[in-house]
Design an enzyme around this catalytic site. Sequence first.
Site, mmCIF file in Angstrom:
data_model
loop_
_atom_site.group_PDB
_atom_site.id
_atom_site.type_symbol
_atom_site.label_atom_id
_atom_site.label_comp_id
_atom_site.label_asym_id
_atom_site.label_seq_id
_atom_site.Cartn_x
_atom_site.Cartn_y
_atom_site.Cartn_z
ATOM 1 N N HIS A 200 -16.302 2.134 -16.308
ATOM 2 C CA HIS A 200 -15.356 3.087 -17.204
ATOM 3 C C HIS A 200 -15.129 4.189 -16.577
ATOM 4 O O HIS A 200 -15.410 4.640 -15.800
ATOM 5 C CB HIS A 200 -16.146 3.160 -18.797
ATOM 6 C CG HIS A 200 -17.471 3.913 -18.432
ATOM 7 N ND1 HIS A 200 -17.740 5.190 -18.449
ATOM 8 C CD2 HIS A 200 -18.748 3.426 -18.637
ATOM 9 C CE1 HIS A 200 -18.955 5.450 -18.161
ATOM 10 N NE2 HIS A 200 -19.594 4.641 -18.436
ATOM 11 N N CYS B 86 -24.195 2.508 -15.475
ATOM 12 C CA CYS B 86 -22.746 2.333 -15.383
ATOM 13 C C CYS B 86 -22.074 2.868 -14.058
ATOM 14 O O CYS B 86 -22.503 3.609 -13.562
ATOM 15 C CB CYS B 86 -22.117 2.761 -16.538
ATOM 16 S SG CYS B 86 -22.524 1.773 -18.138
#
Length: 181
Positions: free
Chosen positions: A141, A157
Amino acid sequence: MSAEPDGAVTERLSNPQKSGAPLVLRVVDQRDGWAQVQLAQRPNGSTGWVPTSAVTLSSTPYAIVVTESTNTLDLYKDGSVLHSYPVATGTGGTPTPTGRFALTELLAPTNDGYGPYAYGTTAFSDVLNSFGGGPGQIGLHGTNDSSSIGSGASHGCVRMHNADITALAKLLPLGTPFQVR
């Protein structure tokens, strides 16, 4: 889904997913009318077999390789590096899991911390069983903290500059292979 080709049904997979995204699975093997698919569940690398008559098979020329030691994401097309991006990966206490995964859904987050787009993946944290109300699933992301790019700064992440994740969101289909090494 079955544990082996022609085996007893062990699980029924929902399409679309709870998020509303279509169910997309990475094929890792095929045998006589069956596809072995990688599942978005723990443990990482879990697979099952689905009859090819129950799915639509497709391919993509794209693949992503994240290298933690250099905090880079290389975008491949037809086996050649098309572009390299700086990224942030997990910290020492919350590392990004290594292995072969796939992009499973594309979301437009409502939390500014995740930038304009977030891909869900088949990867899950090896140390966090939950995060932010979710199951500890690893995402690819954007971020509004561009100073974190180029370092180990996330909870696992892979973070990108917002312009970079926007470019990928316009290009990469669900099911794109996603390797972390």
